[in-house]
Design an enzyme around this catalytic site. Structure first.
Site, PDB file in Angstrom:
ATOM      1  N   ASN A 185     -25.128  15.989  58.531  1.00  0.00           N
ATOM      2  CA  ASN A 185     -24.309  16.881  59.348  1.00  0.00           C
ATOM      3  C   ASN A 185     -24.312  18.252  58.643  1.00  0.00           C
ATOM      4  O   ASN A 185     -25.009  18.437  57.637  1.00  0.00           O
ATOM      5  CB  ASN A 185     -22.907  16.306  59.592  1.00  0.00           C
ATOM      6  CG  ASN A 185     -22.076  16.216  58.313  1.00  0.00           C
ATOM      7  OD1 ASN A 185     -22.420  16.804  57.293  1.00  0.00           O
ATOM      8  ND2 ASN A 185     -20.984  15.475  58.379  1.00  0.00           N
ATOM      9  N   ALA A 245     -17.337   7.569  62.947  1.00  0.00           N
ATOM     10  CA  ALA A 245     -18.569   6.853  63.287  1.00  0.00           C
ATOM     11  C   ALA A 245     -19.395   7.538  64.386  1.00  0.00           C
ATOM     12  O   ALA A 245     -20.372   6.947  64.863  1.00  0.00           O
ATOM     13  CB  ALA A 245     -18.314   5.393  63.658  1.00  0.00           C
ATOM     14  N   ALA A 246     -19.052   8.767  64.751  1.00  0.00           N
ATOM     15  CA  ALA A 246     -19.906   9.499  65.712  1.00  0.00           C
ATOM     16  C   ALA A 246     -21.308   9.662  65.124  1.00  0.00           C
ATOM     17  O   ALA A 246     -22.317   9.409  65.798  1.00  0.00           O
ATOM     18  CB  ALA A 246     -19.314  10.865  66.017  1.00  0.00           C
ATOM     19  N   GLY A 247     -21.355  10.070  63.865  1.00  0.00           N
ATOM     20  CA  GLY A 247     -22.647  10.226  63.203  1.00  0.00           C
ATOM     21  C   GLY A 247     -23.389   8.897  63.129  1.00  0.00           C
ATOM     22  O   GLY A 247     -24.612   8.838  63.294  1.00  0.00           O
ATOM     23  N   ASP A 248     -22.663   7.824  62.894  1.00  0.00           N
ATOM     24  CA  ASP A 248     -23.309   6.503  62.795  1.00  0.00           C
ATOM     25  C   ASP A 248     -23.843   6.058  64.155  1.00  0.00           C
ATOM     26  O   ASP A 248     -24.921   5.463  64.241  1.00  0.00           O
ATOM     27  CB  ASP A 248     -22.304   5.466  62.266  1.00  0.00           C
ATOM     28  CG  ASP A 248     -21.791   5.838  60.878  1.00  0.00           C
ATOM     29  OD1 ASP A 248     -22.542   6.481  60.128  1.00  0.00           O
ATOM     30  OD2 ASP A 248     -20.635   5.502  60.573  1.00  0.00           O
TER      31      ASP A 248
HETATM   32  P1  ATP Z   1     -18.474  11.460  61.575  1.00  0.00           P
HETATM   33  O1  ATP Z   1     -18.452  11.665  60.083  1.00  0.00           O
HETATM   34  O2  ATP Z   1     -17.215  11.892  62.275  1.00  0.00           O
HETATM   35  O3  ATP Z   1     -18.957  10.119  61.982  1.00  0.00           O
HETATM   36  P2  ATP Z   1     -20.642  13.304  61.448  1.00  0.00           P
HETATM   37  O4  ATP Z   1     -19.983  14.464  60.751  1.00  0.00           O
HETATM   38  O5  ATP Z   1     -21.574  12.457  60.689  1.00  0.00           O
HETATM   39  O6  ATP Z   1     -19.565  12.424  62.174  1.00  0.00           O
HETATM   40  P3  ATP Z   1     -21.090  14.924  63.768  1.00  0.00           P
HETATM   41  O7  ATP Z   1     -22.062  16.027  63.643  1.00  0.00           O
HETATM   42  O8  ATP Z   1     -19.643  15.265  63.772  1.00  0.00           O
HETATM   43  O9  ATP Z   1     -21.453  13.823  62.684  1.00  0.00           O
HETATM   44  O10 ATP Z   1     -21.356  14.109  65.121  1.00  0.00           O
HETATM   45  C1  ATP Z   1     -22.514  13.323  65.292  1.00  0.00           C
HETATM   46  C2  ATP Z   1     -22.925  13.375  66.753  1.00  0.00           C
HETATM   47  O11 ATP Z   1     -21.861  12.860  67.544  1.00  0.00           O
HETATM   48  C3  ATP Z   1     -23.169  14.779  67.290  1.00  0.00           C
HETATM   49  O12 ATP Z   1     -24.499  15.196  67.019  1.00  0.00           O
HETATM   50  C4  ATP Z   1     -22.877  14.590  68.766  1.00  0.00           C
HETATM   51  O13 ATP Z   1     -23.988  13.999  69.423  1.00  0.00           O
HETATM   52  C5  ATP Z   1     -21.745  13.556  68.762  1.00  0.00           C
HETATM   53  N1  ATP Z   1     -20.408  14.160  68.805  1.00  0.00           N
HETATM   54  C6  ATP Z   1     -19.586  14.409  67.754  1.00  0.00           C
HETATM   55  N2  ATP Z   1     -18.427  14.972  68.158  1.00  0.00           N
HETATM   56  C7  ATP Z   1     -18.512  15.073  69.511  1.00  0.00           C
HETATM   57  C8  ATP Z   1     -17.635  15.571  70.529  1.00  0.00           C
HETATM   58  N3  ATP Z   1     -16.427  16.076  70.244  1.00  0.00           N
HETATM   59  N4  ATP Z   1     -18.067  15.500  71.808  1.00  0.00           N
HETATM   60  C9  ATP Z   1     -19.283  14.971  72.131  1.00  0.00           C
HETATM   61  N5  ATP Z   1     -20.148  14.497  71.205  1.00  0.00           N
HETATM   62  C10 ATP Z   1     -19.787  14.542  69.914  1.00  0.00           C
HETATM   63  O1  RIB Z   2     -19.018   7.138  59.094  1.00  0.00           O
HETATM   64  C1  RIB Z   2     -17.770   6.523  59.253  1.00  0.00           C
HETATM   65  C2  RIB Z   2     -17.549   5.521  58.155  1.00  0.00           C
HETATM   66  O2  RIB Z   2     -17.465   6.198  56.914  1.00  0.00           O
HETATM   67  C3  RIB Z   2     -16.254   4.760  58.267  1.00  0.00           C
HETATM   68  O3  RIB Z   2     -16.379   3.585  59.047  1.00  0.00           O
HETATM   69  C4  RIB Z   2     -15.861   4.512  56.819  1.00  0.00           C
HETATM   70  O4  RIB Z   2     -15.933   3.165  56.447  1.00  0.00           O
HETATM   71  C5  RIB Z   2     -16.805   5.365  55.990  1.00  0.00           C
HETATM   72  O5  RIB Z   2     -17.791   4.606  55.403  1.00  0.00           O
END
Ligand code: ATP
Ligand code: RIB
Length: 306
Positions: A185, A245-248
């Site tokens: 990210n 878990a959006a990134g996951d």
């Molecule tokens: P996290 O740590 O919260 O799991 P991250 O920081 O690894 O997330 P982000 O860049 O925040 O990753 O989000 C990953 C993907 O999720 C984005 O590329 C997008 O596709 C989707 N996403 C995240 N937030 C939103 C949102 N508010 N609305 C729609 N899609 C979103």
């Molecule tokens: O990416 C989200 C995850 O980060 C959570 O489920 C938490 O366990 C941490 O590993």
């Protein structure tokens, strides 16, 4: 490619509190609802891929305790092959303390526990998991030497390697050379590149030889970066209640897209769709959609665009 996905990574139990805002250092904030959810970046990515129809195995480590059993059972119920997840006799299952604010944004502190004892030796013991491998998926919640060893084993077998460098730490060129797709990210990109702005961060990593670079940009979507020019694939507009878990969700879906032979851009669109559905729901693994739910979401968007 018709092989399977192997995730080598973490499993955590997430202890999640809703809070009106994230506390400052030294401050106590009176929060709201509390929930316990299966999580851990590795397990989340494995479950995300399995729910989307991927054939998924996981190598990981939990404690010989109730959380560990729940995490293994939960992953198995989602369709992940869990026979290579071991229970450590000494360390407890990893735990993540998470706060989520009203905009769905989170802060996370992880106590790795047994994840910290996922050693290269376990990879050797589980070498069978690498047979027929198409895509290896890695994160950084387990020891770096294990991440490196797994990447090397996968490359030796001709598989693609996807690394989600979270939580961020400096990485050497030897590991990056074994990675086909790096998916940080923005804050992870900044740490890896030593540059605060997106364009220079991307340039530094491409100069270091990163072949496929996808920078997730939260609600803006994802930047697909390449030598010849970069492009943003926009996120879907949704009402986010919890982005844990959006990134996951994105990474798991991207891996499924690769196995299905999609071009990186199309795999990233699948990632955006799965992640968009996930942010509309609470919790890590409970928020991860099935393939049918993603198809329904996309059909709804096509209908609305007519
Ligand atoms: P996290 O740590 O919260 O799991 P991250 O920081 O690894 O997330 P982000 O860049 O925040 O990753 O989000 C990953 C993907 O999720 C984005 O590329 C997008 O596709 C989707 N996403 C995240 N937030 C939103 C949102 N508010 N609305 C729609 N899609 C979103
Ligand atoms: O990416 C989200 C995850 O980060 C959570 O489920 C938490 O366990 C941490 O590993």
């Amino acid at each position: 490619m018709d092989g399977h996905i192997l995730v080598v990574g973490s499993l955590n139990m997430d202890l999640v509190v809703q809070a009106p805002r994230h506390p400052q250092v030294g401050e106590t904030v009176l929060g709201g609802g509390f929930g316990t959810f299966p999580g851990g970046k590795g397990a989340n990515q494995a479950v995300a891929a399995a729910r989307l129809g991927g054939r998924v195995r996981m190598i990981g480590r939990v404690g010989a305790d109730a959380f560990g059993r729940q995490l293994i059972d939960g992953a198995a119920a989602a369709g992940v092959e869990v026979e290579f997840i071991r229970q450590d006799p000494e360390e407890p299952t990893g735990v993540a303390l998470i706060t989520v604010d009203p905009r769905g944004r989170n802060t996370i502190v992880v106590a790795p526990g047994a994840n910290g004892r996922l050693a290269p030796q376990q990879l050797e013991e589980c070498a069978q998991a690498f047979e027929g491998l198409a895509v290896l998926v890695l994160q950084l919640e387990t020891p770096l030497e294990t991440v490196k060893a797994a990447a090397r084993m996968a490359r030796e077998r001709g598989a693609k390697v996807v690394l989600n460098p979270a939580p961020a730490q400096p990485l050497d060129d030897e590991l990056l050379a074994d990675v086909d797709y790096l998916i940080p990210n923005e804050s992870e990109l900044a740490l890896l590149s030593g540059r605060g702005d997106l364009a220079s961060g991307v340039r530094v990593l491409l100069e270091r030889g990163v072949r496929g670079l996808l920078v997730t940009l939260g609600e803006q979507g994802v930047l697909l970066a390449a030598e010849g020019g970069s492009r943003v694939i926009p996120a879907y507009k949704v009402e986010a209640v919890d982005t844990v878990a959006a990134g996951d969700a994105f990474v798991g879906a991207f891996a499924v897209g690769l196995v299905e032979g999609l071009a990186p851009e199309e795999a990233a669109r699948l990632g955006n769709a799965a992640a968009a559905v996930s942010v509309t729901r609470r919790g890590a693994q409970p928020s991860l959609p099935t393939r049918a739910e993603v198809e329904e979401f996309l059909a709804g968007r096509r209908e609305a665009a007519r």
